[in-house]
Structure formats: structure tokens, C-alpha cells
Design a protein around this motif. Sequence first.
Motif, PDB file in Angstrom:
ATOM      1  N   UNK A 230      25.374  59.056-162.403  1.00 28.56           N
ATOM      2  CA  UNK A 230      25.246  58.443-163.762  1.00 28.56           C
ATOM      3  C   UNK A 230      26.835  58.142-164.717  1.00 28.56           C
ATOM      4  N   UNK A 231      27.597  58.775-164.061  1.00 28.30           N
ATOM      5  CA  UNK A 231      28.973  58.537-164.600  1.00 28.30           C
ATOM      6  C   UNK A 231      29.729  57.797-163.738  1.00 28.30           C
ATOM      7  N   UNK A 232      31.052  57.142-164.308  1.00 24.43           N
ATOM      8  CA  UNK A 232      31.754  56.137-163.440  1.00 24.43           C
ATOM      9  C   UNK A 232      32.809  56.840-162.709  1.00 24.43           C
ATOM     10  N   UNK A 233      33.007  56.581-161.728  1.00 27.16           N
ATOM     11  CA  UNK A 233      34.423  57.192-161.189  1.00 27.16           C
ATOM     12  C   UNK A 233      35.317  56.498-161.821  1.00 27.16           C
ATOM     13  N   UNK A 234      36.567  57.131-161.973  1.00 28.28           N
ATOM     14  CA  UNK A 234      37.565  56.729-162.948  1.00 28.28           C
ATOM     15  C   UNK A 234      39.087  56.803-162.342  1.00 28.28           C
ATOM     16  N   UNK A 235      40.034  56.089-163.043  1.00 33.36           N
ATOM     17  CA  UNK A 235      41.255  56.332-162.409  1.00 33.36           C
ATOM     18  C   UNK A 235      41.645  57.777-162.465  1.00 33.36           C
ATOM     19  N   UNK A 236      41.436  58.838-163.446  1.00 29.37           N
ATOM     20  CA  UNK A 236      41.495  59.961-163.324  1.00 29.37           C
ATOM     21  C   UNK A 236      41.188  60.875-162.321  1.00 29.37           C
ATOM     22  N   UNK A 237      39.863  60.602-161.912  1.00 26.63           N
ATOM     23  CA  UNK A 237      39.274  61.294-160.773  1.00 26.63           C
ATOM     24  C   UNK A 237      40.197  60.974-159.403  1.00 26.63           C
ATOM     25  N   UNK A 238      40.497  59.777-159.475  1.00 26.63           N
ATOM     26  CA  UNK A 238      40.924  59.144-158.283  1.00 26.63           C
ATOM     27  C   UNK A 238      42.438  59.752-158.008  1.00 26.63           C
ATOM     28  N   UNK A 239      43.139  59.827-159.113  1.00 28.69           N
ATOM     29  CA  UNK A 239      44.540  60.329-159.085  1.00 28.69           C
ATOM     30  C   UNK A 239      44.687  61.693-158.831  1.00 28.69           C
ATOM     31  N   UNK A 240      43.712  62.554-159.391  1.00 30.36           N
ATOM     32  CA  UNK A 240      43.522  63.794-159.264  1.00 30.36           C
ATOM     33  C   UNK A 240      43.408  64.301-157.622  1.00 30.36           C
ATOM     34  N   UNK A 241      42.179  63.483-157.140  1.00 29.27           N
ATOM     35  CA  UNK A 241      41.845  63.747-155.584  1.00 29.27           C
ATOM     36  C   UNK A 241      42.956  63.403-154.614  1.00 29.27           C
ATOM     37  N   UNK A 242      43.556  62.201-154.896  1.00 29.65           N
ATOM     38  CA  UNK A 242      44.428  61.546-154.285  1.00 29.65           C
ATOM     39  C   UNK A 242      45.615  62.476-154.065  1.00 29.65           C
ATOM     40  N   UNK A 243      46.217  63.119-155.267  1.00 29.46           N
ATOM     41  CA  UNK A 243      47.504  63.692-155.198  1.00 29.46           C
ATOM     42  C   UNK A 243      47.121  65.146-154.438  1.00 29.46           C
ATOM     43  N   UNK A 244      45.979  65.646-154.697  1.00 29.80           N
ATOM     44  CA  UNK A 244      45.441  66.787-153.666  1.00 29.80           C
ATOM     45  C   UNK A 244      45.634  66.340-152.197  1.00 29.80           C
ATOM     46  N   UNK A 245      44.914  65.271-151.812  1.00 24.74           N
ATOM     47  CA  UNK A 245      44.920  65.012-150.508  1.00 24.74           C
ATOM     48  C   UNK A 245      46.398  64.581-149.959  1.00 24.74           C
ATOM     49  N   UNK A 246      47.020  64.004-150.735  1.00 19.95           N
ATOM     50  CA  UNK A 246      48.446  63.715-150.170  1.00 19.95           C
ATOM     51  C   UNK A 246      49.307  64.942-149.813  1.00 19.95           C
ATOM     52  N   UNK A 247      49.056  66.059-150.231  1.00 17.28           N
ATOM     53  CA  UNK A 247      49.656  67.243-149.978  1.00 17.28           C
ATOM     54  C   UNK A 247      49.464  67.353-148.202  1.00 17.28           C
ATOM     55  N   UNK A 248      48.471  67.051-147.940  1.00 16.54           N
ATOM     56  CA  UNK A 248      48.218  67.387-146.332  1.00 16.54           C
ATOM     57  C   UNK A 248      48.717  65.915-145.649  1.00 16.54           C
ATOM     58  N   UNK A 249      49.232  65.019-146.191  1.00 15.69           N
ATOM     59  CA  UNK A 249      49.636  63.906-145.279  1.00 15.69           C
ATOM     60  C   UNK A 249      49.133  62.647-146.098  1.00 15.69           C
ATOM     61  N   UNK A 250      49.510  61.488-145.406  1.00 14.84           N
ATOM     62  CA  UNK A 250      49.251  60.195-145.960  1.00 14.84           C
ATOM     63  C   UNK A 250      47.491  59.904-145.844  1.00 14.84           C
ATOM     64  N   UNK A 251      47.060  59.063-146.939  1.00 22.82           N
ATOM     65  CA  UNK A 251      45.785  58.855-147.079  1.00 22.82           C
ATOM     66  C   UNK A 251      45.876  57.158-147.127  1.00 22.82           C
ATOM     67  N   UNK A 252      45.323  56.776-145.722  1.00 21.30           N
ATOM     68  CA  UNK A 252      45.137  55.296-145.584  1.00 21.30           C
ATOM     69  C   UNK A 252      44.468  54.588-146.282  1.00 21.30           C
TER      70      UNK A 252
END
Length: 368
Positions: free
Chosen positions: A114-136
Motif C-alpha cells: 500500500x506504499x510506493x517503491x521510491x527512489x530512496x528505497x532503490x538507492x539504499x538497497x542498490x548501494x548495499x547489493x553493489x558491495x558484493x558485486x555488480x547488479x545487472x
Amino acid sequence: MTIRPKPPQRLFIPGPTDVLPEVLAAQTRPMMGHRSKEFEALFAKCEGQLKQLFYTESRVYIVASSGTGMHEAAIRNAVGGRVLNFVSGAFGRRWYDVSVGCAKEAIRVDVEWNTAVKASHVVEALEIALDDGPVDAVTVVHNETSTGVIAPVGEIAAAVRTVSPETLVLADAVSSFGGVKIPVDEWGVDLCLTSSQKALALPPGLAFAAVSDRLLERAAGISGRGWYFDFLNLEKSLVKNTTPATPAISLMNALSLQLDIIFEEGLEARFARHARCAGLTHEWALENGFALMAEAGYRSPTVTTVANNQGVDIADLNRFLGERDMKISNGYGVYKDKAFRIAHMGETDEGDMARLFVAINAYLGREE
Ligand SMILES: *Cc1c(COP(=O)(O)O)cnc(C)c1O
């Protein structure tokens, strides 16, 4: 402008939606050989109009499948290694399930329903994921049909470009495309997919995807793309205005007519009509003591989720509406009976909404 016979809309469910009689009838035209000039002309016309509707200069693939086929195509062609799937409803979950099913390394990021996925959610998760390598790639849903929430996909795509320029952005616009403006190139979305049976108001069975050049380049280096949904294969045919396998000719005849009808109405007018129907639905719900489930500022122009705070028996309400040849949707999953959904997409207009609200009010004992 042609006056087109439009019977009252009956299906206030988020797909399939009602189809104009003349569009249904277009499916009964005689067959043609698909390796013919006649078919190439039909394909070229439809693809050209779809590019305008996606606001893209690149290309639009047309396949015979429901929208989910294009989810599978997207994942197989765009992801070799890791993909980040944002889930705030059933169709975000669909992206994740397809990624897992295609044996990709899928990282699921849950955002409250019931809430939107927003740019802030994406930035936070992407930065964490990038620590372990590229995200396609990252996957998002533009219009989450299970909750009635629309996500700021343009802002999300811009944020992804800033944090990780190599990461592709894949968007599901199944229940918004044709009812909401989606400027694919301006937003920088690499793949935007949809299906025929929602705001486009066509019978189910066709899926469409606008695909960027850089996604196609990426696909060339990814193995296991399959064959039917291999974009390089689809591209070879597309440049010749055809498809690798037998196309759904009857559905494409319906598509061709419906695209003419959509452009005859005008894109801005069509989007404005959807927004007005959403506004009327919000007003009706609030005036009658209901509440809206979706986060303010992110309410979908094509489907509204209403909190069932009055304990209405939704199945019984639908029986009552069915006697009047109308139907709404129950809440999705855990929201069954706790919420109900009213879709206002496709051919639905203000008169149809008024007819529905009169009927629901009569059921609730609030005859005017
Ligand atoms: C309906 C829907 C789908 C599934 O599409 P199919 O055409 O049924 O495969 C996917 N995503 C969203 C947002 C939808 O509303």
C-alpha cells in the motif's frame, strides 16, 4: 470524429476489461499468411503506433503471450548474474518469482504494501547489493494492481543511473500502459512491458515491450536466452516487420483497430479520462465513509483500493452487482474482504462510474 457504439462497461475489475464490440469483431476477419506483405504492413503499423504510445524511438516487441511472458523475456535477456527485485505487492513478487524460476541470483527487497517503491528505497538497497558485486538489473512495478499504488518509475530510473550506470531498469506497466503517460525514453527505462487486456482494452493474449539499445547489447552476452522470447531473435524479425514464430493474427487485427481508436480519442484525453474516473472513485469512497488504502500522492489512476471499514460482504455485493451486469474485485491476498478494488481503466468513463456508484449505494441502503 466517428461516433462509436459503446455499451455500458460491466467489468470494474483490473483485467480483463471490456472490449468495444467493433474491436471484438475485428478478430473475425479472415486469416492471412503471416509471411506476406499484408501481414508486414499490419505489423509495421502496430509497432509504429505502439512506439508512440511508449514515447520511444527504439522498438516495441509484440509477442503472443500474456504479460508474464514478457517478464520472463526481460529476465532472460537482461540478467546474466544478479537482479534486484522490489516487492510491494503481488506483481513485484511476480518479478522475483520469474527471476528465481530463470535461475538468476535474485535479491528480493520488500517495501511495505500500500506504499510506493521510491527512489530512496532503490538507492539504499542498490548501494548495499553493489558491495558484493555488480547488479545487472532492477525490477519495479509501475502500477501495483494488487494495492492500487503507482510508483515514480522516472525518479527510480534516474536514481539507478546515478548510483550504478550499468544497471538496467526493467518496469512492469501491465495495468497502467494505455491509461497513464509512460515516457519510456525520457525516463530512461530499459524495458517497459505490458499486456493487452488491461488499460488497452483488448482481449488477453498479446504482450508488448519497449526495449532499449543497451539492453539488446547486453542480451548478446547472456546465454540461456531461450528461443521464443530471445530479443536478438525477435529483433531480426522486427527489422523485417514480422515475428519469428506464427503471430496471433486475429488479436493483431483487433490491436490495429484499437490503436486507431486510442489515437482518435487522443493520448492526453485518454489519460485525463482515467485520472477523472480515479478522482470520482476517491470522492465516492470518502463521501460514503470508506477510506483509501493507497499512500496519498501515489494513488493509481487505473485502479482504486478501498478499505472495507464497514464490513461489507464483498461476495454478496458482487452478486447484487452481477444482477445488474457489473462486477468489482475483492481485496488481493491478505486484503480479501478487508478491502475491495474498483478498476477504472480501458473504455470506462464517468457515466460508467456513476452507474456503478448508484448500484453500490443502493446495495448499502443509501438510495438517492
Ligand atoms: C495483470 C498483471 C500482470 C500479469 O499479467 P498477465 O497478462 O496476466 O500475465 C502483471 N503485472 C501487473 C501489474 C498486472 O496488473
